[in-house]
Design an enzyme around this catalytic site. Structure first.
Site, PDB file in Angstrom:
ATOM      1  CE  LYS A   1      44.115  34.211  -8.661  1.00 33.11           C
ATOM      2  NZ  LYS A   1      44.470  35.573  -9.037  1.00 33.11           N
TER       3      LYS A   1
ATOM      4  CE  LYS B   1      47.287  27.354 -19.120  1.00 33.08           C
ATOM      5  NZ  LYS B   1      48.176  27.843 -18.197  1.00 33.08           N
TER       6      LYS B   1
ATOM      7  CE  LYS C   1      53.443  30.677 -11.868  1.00 31.47           C
ATOM      8  NZ  LYS C   1      52.523  30.905 -12.964  1.00 31.47           N
TER       9      LYS C   1
END
Ligand code: ADP
Ligand code: TRP
Length: 333
Positions: free
Chosen positions: A121, A200, A203
């Site tokens: 992240k 894949k 979202k």
């Protein structure tokens, strides 16, 4: 601790949390939701929407509120049953934040720094706040507060369950035996569902087919699944997004029949896309009706979630009291 007996068999406590991070799609359905809903038939299922965790990526009150309620309604519409399982919203059982603090004192900074999800992240440019850093401790508290024995998660979350084990072992060694050491359950059978662009479905790639999207949106998405330029009368390659998305809905025999269709002259990709669209609408028809009903009967949704939170709270109180006593936080002797 209380155990669930059915016909004299002790059912394992299976526990998992789901982030309310956006509109749920076919990948989420086949990769996770269907599996969780099935668990309620054969385990003592604890399942919850992790809105405290989602705060690490959503910092907009309205969006978090909407996503949380929508995710809960999606699950209930798909068959999550607040009687067969314990299903709740994480922040309705705030005891988990107290346990997070208690566990923070046996969780090493080095352990958190080695977190691959945290490092990923940061690499993607997310600002490092303490919520993101101690995300795995909140997740450990989620699991330990309810005595979770089996934790079904995707591969990317395996390390978090291992961290939970480390933290639980350290707590038990320091203060006495309080927590169950959980086991991860990684799904190795199901294939990842591809998105309409062939990557894949996710979202983050904007390539999803939403489960509860408007009919015309779903049609448009299906019709825009990438295909190659093989002509209608030629044999088409079935190793493609269209085939893999479609086969998620099919049994073995039907999958073979679909493969056949790719070889039949005169059948174009467009025809197969139309059949896929019908299949999606048929598959979700009754779920969509239930979803629309819930949308118009929010009071019944709140009631089911309240019921879940009360069941979860009872278990949370037992574990939290034992942890508080063991750590010396209860000073009345
Ligand atoms: P997204 O990639 O859309 O952000 P999440 O990471 O929130 O989805 O995933 C939630 C759950 O859905 C996880 O258990 C994950 O393993 C599963 N999942 C997500 N995308 C897929 C996919 N394309 N195929 C199968 N499972 C998926
Ligand atoms: N971190 C998990 C994810 O992003 C969600 C989660 C939060 C979870 N608490 C949990 C999963 C407890 C299993 C058990 O997918």
């Amino acid at each position: 601790m209380a155990a669930l007996f059915i016909f004299g068999v002790i059912l394992k406590r299976v526990l998992s949390g789901i982030q309310p991070s956006g509109q749920l799609h076919l990948g989420n359905y086949f990769g996770m939701m269907k599996r969780m809903i099935h668990y309620q038939e054969e385990s003592d299922l604890f399942c919850f929407i992790v809105n405290y965790h989602a705060m690490t990526s959503i910092q907009d009150g309205n969006r978090l509120r909407d996503n949380t309620l929508n995710a809960a309604m999606d699950f209930l519409a798909l068959g999550m049953d607040s009687e067969k399982s314990t299903f709740w919203i994480q922040s309705d059982v705030p005891q988990v934040t107290e346990l997070t603090w208690i566990l923070s004192n046996v969780a090493g900074v080095g352990l958190m720094e080695r977190g691959t999800s945290y490092k990923d992240k940061l690499a993607k440019g997310l600002k490092a706040n303490m919520g993101l850093f101690s995300y795995p401790i909140l997740m450990a508290a989620d699991i330990l507060l309810f005595g979770g024995e089996i934790v079904p998660v995707g591969k990317d979350q395996k390390q978090h369950v291992e961290m939970t084990r480390d933290i639980a072992i350290r707590f038990n060694q320091t203060f006495g035996d309080v927590f169950i050491i959980p086991e991860p359950d990684i799904d190795t059978e199901n294939q990842l569902v591809p998105g309409i662009d062939g990557q894949k479905m996710s979202k983050s790639y904007n390539n999803t087919i939403p489960i509860f999207g408007e009919e015309k949106v779903i049609r448009k998405k299906v019709m825009s699944i990438v295909t190659d330029s093989t002509g209608v009368d030629e044999v088409k390659n079935s190793d493609c997004a269209l085939f893999h998305i479609y086969s998620s809905f099919l049994n073995e025999k039907e999958t073979l029949e679909l493969k056949e269709r790719f070889t039949i002259p005169g059948t174009g990709y467009g025809d197969i896309k139309k059949s896929l669209f019908s299949r999606i609408m048929d598959h979700f028809q009754s779920f969509r009706a239930k979803r629309a009903y819930l949308e118009n009967h929010k009071d019944s949704v709140y009631e089911m979630l309240q019921h879940g939170a009360e069941k979860a709270s009872t278990v949370a109180e037992e574990y939290l009291t034992r942890a508080r006593n063991a750590a010396g936080l209860n000073y009345r002797v």
